[in-house]
Design an enzyme around this catalytic site. Structure first.
Site, PDB file in Angstrom:
ATOM      1  N   GLN A 144       1.335   2.413   5.172  1.00  0.00           N
ATOM      2  CA  GLN A 144       0.162   3.212   5.523  1.00  0.00           C
ATOM      3  C   GLN A 144      -1.075   2.335   5.380  1.00  0.00           C
ATOM      4  OE1 GLN A 144      -0.724   5.551   2.237  1.00  0.00           O
ATOM      5  NE2 GLN A 144      -1.949   7.094   3.266  1.00  0.00           N
ATOM      6  N   SER A 147      -6.903   2.345   3.361  1.00  0.00           N
ATOM      7  CA  SER A 147      -8.049   1.892   2.561  1.00  0.00           C
ATOM      8  C   SER A 147      -8.534   0.505   2.979  1.00  0.00           C
ATOM      9  CB  SER A 147      -7.672   1.845   1.086  1.00  0.00           C
ATOM     10  OG  SER A 147      -7.489   3.139   0.600  1.00  0.00           O
ATOM     11  N   SER A 179       0.418  -0.353  -0.206  1.00  0.00           N
ATOM     12  CA  SER A 179       1.730  -0.426  -0.853  1.00  0.00           C
ATOM     13  C   SER A 179       2.798  -0.779   0.168  1.00  0.00           C
ATOM     14  CB  SER A 179       2.084   0.917  -1.498  1.00  0.00           C
ATOM     15  OG  SER A 179       1.103   1.257  -2.444  1.00  0.00           O
ATOM     16  N   GLU A 261       1.134  12.868   1.338  1.00  0.00           N
ATOM     17  CA  GLU A 261       1.151  11.935   0.210  1.00  0.00           C
ATOM     18  C   GLU A 261       0.897  12.653  -1.112  1.00  0.00           C
ATOM     19  OE1 GLU A 261      -1.870   8.884   0.393  1.00  0.00           O
ATOM     20  OE2 GLU A 261      -0.930   7.742  -1.212  1.00  0.00           O
ATOM     21  N   GLU A 387     -11.752  12.750  -8.635  1.00  0.00           N
ATOM     22  CA  GLU A 387     -13.035  13.310  -8.190  1.00  0.00           C
ATOM     23  C   GLU A 387     -12.989  13.729  -6.718  1.00  0.00           C
ATOM     24  OE1 GLU A 387     -12.612  10.583  -9.975  1.00  0.00           O
ATOM     25  OE2 GLU A 387     -13.514  11.228 -11.865  1.00  0.00           O
TER      26      GLU A 387
END
Lengths: 404, 353
Positions: A144, A147, A179, A261, A387
């Site tokens: 994936q 980021s 990952s 996920e 958060e």
């Protein structure tokens, strides 16, 4: 041909597995004995790259064998190679597999748990027909690519660019904290396809990780392992037929993957019989000779109550889902709870072990806990920080306004 | 997997009936008039619930005139009663039913359960020690913290190795205690040579009553937390400070999410525990303590957070939130307190001594 009953399926699976894999030992995998076997307590799978390279062919062979025998995608639609059976069949099948020493799917969590379901939601008929069998048979393994160095929690601000070039797209940029990129054949890549800021004009692709211009570099984590990577794209060409969803729909595609996920992470075995098992914690307390300390007993009770409550919550949600109420964005809280529980386990064990938690005495099951203590902070980041997930629940479940 | 983790249709009907009744008749003004009354609950409303709905017969076997239901339905009922802080002697009556059934004394069950089921006999159970039975079978001594004993026709009291049934009247003096929880009355009961009948082994009955109490209080906490969440989310969306609604401040939003998270956990733990008790799951005892601990701790913390998020209005007598905070504190103590519950979870989870 009529579908098998769950019991018939279990019998067929038993026959297949018995013919191909050795029986697991007498101790079932749900049983844990202090001092027996590996004392590893890891949050993330971080095999040595050499071991990993050696393990991957066995994992692929396991999936390919299942696929050929018709067990590869029990709940999938028959149109895309699935068996079209129920969740009950899936659970029966898993029960049988636990009785055999099989390679298992842990190295394919992203591929099968996140990317394949996203393709099922968003792919074209051609993509589903081509890719779902490849993923479920592990002919192709997926990662994936979300980021970026400047876009972690603020995923909508990604900058990797995809520019139209006839029937192709040209991709330039970089991803990070990816990952399993070093094992993957394809990756779900989110790019910016026009200058529009934030959620607008993002587009998803299924990128060939072996294409010219793709460079994967391992990143060492604070645990010492290297399970994730930096990935660079230098004018990588992707055909338009590999676009997932419409142009500009990349944000919605990414949200689908993220929901899978968080659900997968929150439902992981950690809260149950895995590394955080009650027996293992009891073993630590007894090894330290603290079972009669009333403060240790009370703190252990507090910890167990939180681990059990998290498991009960997952089970109630699973029952509601089976009864027809689909879980919503609030399942992200399962992952928040799990990450919090991991942190609490680390604190409890460190307190019970004292110095044995900071330097290796050679005793089984003591210093090994440092893997969990080091891995737990990462679990609070992966799949969305506490958060970000709380903001999501505040807005999407409770209907509170966005912060201004 | 049994469907008991999800409420059945008859439970949803029961919940809707109770919720409708509470919405109509247990509003803030009604609650306050109960708080100020000597009985502590409205006789007319209690009669409607006990006799018309048949609430007191919930767990009484059908052969004795009850509904013959179990812990799943107890869970459902207490979520609703807890949500409304319904002030009524239901908990004690329900515990007394469990005590009479657990005691295994057929004559005692046949004597009292039909009247309890019919809503004609209010009952309660004392869990503390302090009473002794003499050779002639008469009770002397005092027990405290007994819910709604002032309204009870029948009291179940442990003395020595037996549980005894005592009827209100000669030799029984009940005094209401000043209580933190204004919507659940606790009493001190003095026995002076009171006539009684043994109904079972005290330890056996006490274990059954304790398990029932923990499940009921956990369900009430889930209901109370629903009220807190509804109240605080509504407030966070409308209350403005610094020129914006307070729910747009991340610090406030995250506290609301924490409350919601605790509600999910407490509801699920209470439901799972009820399901485990109803199905005879091997983990039922552990699950009951887990539910009591998570509910006790979560309810206490989140009613306090609700007071905080409401700001100054939350600290006034006029707002109802203090009734919930009082209930939460009181319920945690009644279920044994945090340290006791933590130790009990540890033991039930298999940490050897």
């Amino acid at each position: 041909m009529t579908d098998p009953t769950p019991a018939e399926l279990a019998a067929a699976a038993e026959e297949y597995l018995a013919a191909h894999y050795p029986k697991a030992g007498n101790r079932g995998p749900t049983r844990f004995d202090w001092g027996v076997g590996s004392d590893e307590v890891r949050v993330f799978q971080e095999p040595d790259p050499a071991d990993e390279a050696e393990a991957m062919p066995a994992v692929r062979a396991w999936r390919q064998g299942l696929w050929d025998a018709g067990f590869g995608w029990l709940t999938g639609p028959t149109a895309y190679g699935g068996a079209g059976l129920s969740g009950e069949h899936q659970r029966e099948f898993e029960k049988v597999t636990r009785r055999y020493q099989v390679p298992g799917d842990s190295m394919l969590t992203i591929s099968l748990g996140m990317i394949a379901p996203t393709l099922l939601n968003w792919g074209t008929e051609e993509q589903k027909t081509e890719w779902l069998p490849k993923l479920y048979s592990a002919e192709q393994v997926a990662c994936q690519l979300f980021s970026e160095p400047g876009a972690g929690s603020d995923l909508a601000s990604i900058a990797t660019k995809a520019v139209r070039d006839g029937d192709n797209w040209r991709i330039t940029g970089a991803k990070v904290w990816t990952s399993g990129a070093h094992l993957a054949d394809v990756g779900e890549l989110i790019c910016r396809t026009a200058a529009e800021p934030r959620h607008g004009n993002l587009t998803a692709f299924l990128l060939d990780m072996h294409a010219p211009g793709v460079l994967v570099r391992p990143l060492r984590q604070m645990t010492g392992g290297a399970a994730f990577n930096e990935v660079f794209f230098d004018d990588v060409v992707v055909p338009d037929s590999r676009r997932i969803g419409g142009e500009g729909e990349g944000w919605k595609v990414a949200l689908t993957t993220l929901a899978h996920e968080r659900n997968a992470m929150g439902h992981s075995a950690f809260g149950g019989v895995g590394i955080l098992s009650t027996q293992r914690l009891v073993g630590v307390i007894r090894a330290a000779g603290k079972q009669d300390d009333p403060v240790v007993r009370a703190e252990f009770g507090e910890l167990i109550s939180r681990l059990r409550a998290a498991r009960y919550t997952n089970e109630v949600i699973a029952a509601q889902t089976r009864a027809g109420t689909a879980p919503g964005p609030e399942v992200a809280l399962n992952k928040v709870a799990l990450a919090d529980n991991m942190r609490r386990v680390g604190e409890f064990v460190a307190d019970v072990l004292g110095e044995a938690a900071v330097a290796d005495t050679g005793e089984w099951g003591t210093f090994a806990w440092t893997s969990l203590m080091l891995g737990a902070p990462g679990y609070r980041l992966g799949g969305g920080t506490d958060e970000v997930l709380r903001n999501s629940v505040a807005q999407r479940v409770l209907g509170l306004p966005r912060p201004t | 997997m049994s469907t008991g983790l999800v409420s059945a249709e008859h439970e949803r009907d029961l919940a809707a009936t109770l919720r409708g009744l509470c919405a109509d008749q247990v509003d803030s003004a009604a609650l306050r008039s109960c708080v100020e009354s000597s009985a502590g609950y409205p006789a007319g409303l209690w009669k409607a619930v006990a006799q018309d709905i048949g609430l007191c017969g919930l767990t009484v076997p059908e052969s004795l005139g009850g509904l013959g239901l179990g812990m799943l339905e107890v869970n459902t009922v207490h979520v609703e009663l807890g949500r409304a802080l319904f002030p009524a002697p239901f908990l004690g009556t329900s515990l007394a039913t469990t005590a009479l059934l657990a005691g295994g004394d057929v004559a005692a069950a046949e004597r009292w359960l039909p009247a309890i089921a019919a809503g004609e006999c209010v009952a309660t159970v004392a869990t503390g020690t302090g009473v002794t039975a003499d050779a002639a079978g008469r009770l002397t001594g005092r027990v405290q913290f007994v819910p709604y004993a002032h309204a009870a026709d029948l009291l179940l009291v442990p003395a020595g190795e037996s549980m005894f049934a005592v009827q209100a009247g000669a030799g029984v003096t009940v005094t209401q205690m000043a209580g933190l929880d204004l919507t659940r009355r606790l009493c001190s009961v003095e026995f002076a040579d009171a006539a009684c009948v043994p109904v079972g082994d005290a330890a056996v009955v006490d274990a059954a009553v304790g398990a029932h109490l923990r499940l009921a209080l956990a369900a009430e906490a889930a209901g109370g937390l629903e009220w807190c969440l509804d109240t605080i989310v509504e407030y966070a969306k409308t209350r403005e400070q610094f020129g914006r609604v307070i729910g747009s401040f991340q610090a406030v939003a995250h506290q609301c999410v924490q409350l919601y998270s605790e509600l999910r956990t407490v509801s699920a733990a209470a439901r799972w525990a009820a399901h485990a008790a109803a199905s005879g799951d091997a983990e039922a005892e552990l699950a009951g303590y887990v539910a009591a601990l998570r509910a006790g701790d979560g309810y206490r913390a989140q009613t306090e957070a609700t007071v905080h998020l409401l700001g100054g209005i939350g600290f006034t007598w006029e707002h109802d939130v203090h009734f919930y905070y009082r209930r939460a504190r009181s319920a945690l103590a009644l279920s044994g307190g945090l340290t006791h519950l933590r130790q009990a979870v540890a033991t039930a989870a298999g940490l050897p001594t």
